[in-house]
Design an enzyme around this catalytic site. Structure first.
Site, short mmCIF file in Angstrom:
data_model
loop_
_atom_site.label_atom_id
_atom_site.label_comp_id
_atom_site.label_asym_id
_atom_site.label_seq_id
_atom_site.Cartn_x
_atom_site.Cartn_y
_atom_site.Cartn_z
CG ASN A 56 3.98 -61.15 -7.60
OD1 ASN A 56 4.58 -62.15 -7.99
ND2 ASN A 56 4.27 -59.93 -8.02
CG HIS A 62 7.83 -62.63 -13.87
ND1 HIS A 62 7.81 -61.40 -13.28
CD2 HIS A 62 8.66 -62.51 -14.94
CE1 HIS A 62 8.60 -60.57 -13.94
NE2 HIS A 62 9.13 -61.21 -14.96
#
Lengths: 318, 318
Positions: free
Chosen positions: B185, B153
């Site tokens: 991440n 994201h």
């Protein structure tokens, strides 16, 4: 007595009518005034021009449609390929890539007048950095010096001879990209520019969109990847390829336009290779460039691939 | 006789005054009406919002200033970092890079309400392609499948819990980039997102701008160049780095804002490396990204580098 009332009534009706008329007149005046100011803004600001159809819809009260003919409207008649950092110059519109310090695209509308050659003009046009670009994103003359690359034009200088400042504007470094000199900028790329001018001479009205590509290629391990050099202190990207998408308006009424796309590698190209071997599907160029050309046009009509040779274009399209 | 003329004169003056008032009234009505429609457009169209100050200047006849408070205005209070393919989602604004099929930047405005955690919501939010992006420029779920990269994201899902659709929107692939999973991440990048939420808890109002970088590096032969991989059939770029530029509004009236910029390599990062070792000069991020952050703000005031540790930020700024 009745007569007096009738007079009063008539007076009242007339008065109210006059007031209403005046009110509508006021609305109309304000409407016209705002529209006039808006049109002034739209002529010089590409983003205002881009949103103007929506703004006019907002104004729709008296049902207006801007018919004013200005340079931006002429050049961008078929839509913007992209919307990043739009810049209006005297005879072309450009979108600047602040990350790569090279334009995304340059759009031109060419007519016979503008390509009329004027001897000796070019010598007076020095290359110069565009000071309207913030320094952090600007390319400078020093970036190109001793880089081994030519300062290659995107909008060709030879396409803008109608006025002195038109030609001058093409020498801003925003319109320049690092190009291999021998065999490219002074070879195939130059041929392509001359071919475009021939189209103008033959058909009268030609739209051209030019820009760099950073095409991915097979890397070690079989994976696809993008690789390109950056030159100078300001890190100006060296594109791997350059594209030109050309749209020729038909001289016939209701005639369909003719489109061609070229992709040339930024490398020495042998002189005996014909230009038409670099014809490329326009949708493929769009995919690699992240742009959309002449958005308003249907692609089905007439395409470069319909004509196997240049002379056939000149003979058959029109 | 004189009286009669006086009456007539008075009547005439009153009549003309009424007509003038009605005219101005008409102007005012038209002005108000156009402005109301314009505001409606500005709320939903980022480009209309961007040019709105200029449009209002055009409207300046009655001296208006839009004070309406809508989401776009809140998020973009400090200006647009760039202008390429702007997109408004329910709780963030994004600029999409059609060439790389990854966003240029995502801007969020975070307040305590929006980061309030709601258990179990995330499970209901599947990743999905954004069908409003033309197919030629769209990234798809299949591009990420078996690529070895996480769907990372940019605007964190955990920052948008005020409404169900806010969180859902963060799962559009326009807000997603290929990220190394283990150690990035699920490691340092996650720490950075949590740090931002801590800032929100402590200071109340935080602006965040997140995006990818494609940083040049020394290549064979000593030249600088950019290199990055592309995955999937749609050629989605794998950024070499990711940045986050954070601006914390002071709780004090007239207090100066606090800014920090981070650049993390898209690679496994050892767990014991402190976040503050990735602090980066914001002007440097701007140079590599081709963006300009929080344009309206003077940079001299208070900066990340003033505080050598995170706890000192929480203790001393406010």
């Amino acid at each position: 007595m009745l007569r007096k009332w009738q007079f009063l009534g008539l007076g009242l009706v007339l008065g109210v009518t006059a007031l209403c008329a005046s009110f509508v007149g006021g609305m109309y005046f304000q409407h016209k005034d705002a529209r006039r100011r808006l049109q002034k803004l739209i002529r010089t600001d590409p983003y205002a021009y881009y949103v103007s159809p929506k703004i006019y819809e907002v104004f729709g009260f008296f049902g207006t449609q801007d018919k004013a003919d200005h340079r931006m409207r002429q050049i961008m008649k078929y839509g913007f390929p992209g919307l990043d950092d739009l810049r209006l110059y005297s005879d072309f519109v450009l979108s600047y890539d602040r990350r790569n310090r090279v334009a995304h695209w340059v759009c031109e509308h060419l007519q016979v007048d503008s390509i009329h050659f004027v001897r000796g003009r070019r010598g007076q046009n020095p290359y110069q950095a565009d000071m309207s670009v913030p320094s952090n994103f600007r390319s400078e003359l020093t970036d190109y010096r001793r880089s081994g690359f030519d300062r290659g034009h995107l909008a060709a200088a030879g396409n803008h001879h109608l006025q002195q400042n038109h030609c001058q504007d093409t020498f801003f470094l925003t319109n320049i990209a690092p190009q291999i000199g021998q065999g490219f900028n002074r070879g195939a790329w130059n041929h392509l520019e001359r071919y475009v001018r021939n189209l103008v001479h033959r058909f009268g009205s030609v739209y051209v969109c030019t820009g760099p590509l950073y095409k991915p290629k097979q890397r070690l391990g079989g994976k696809l990847g993008v690789e390109y050099e950056m030159i100078g202190l300001n890190l100006v990207a060296v594109p791997t390829h350059f594209f030109k998408v050309i749209m020729v308006e038909s001289k016939l009424q209701l005639g369909k336009p003719y489109m061609e796309g070229y992709v040339l590698p930024n490398a020495p190209i042998p002189d005996d290779l014909p230009l038409r071997s670099f014809l490329c599907d326009i949708r493929e160029i769009e995919h690699y460039a992240g742009l959309k050309f002449f958005d308003g046009l249907r692609r089905s009509a007439i395409f470069g691939s319909n004509y196997p040779s240049e002379s056939q274009v000149f003979r058959e399209f029109g």
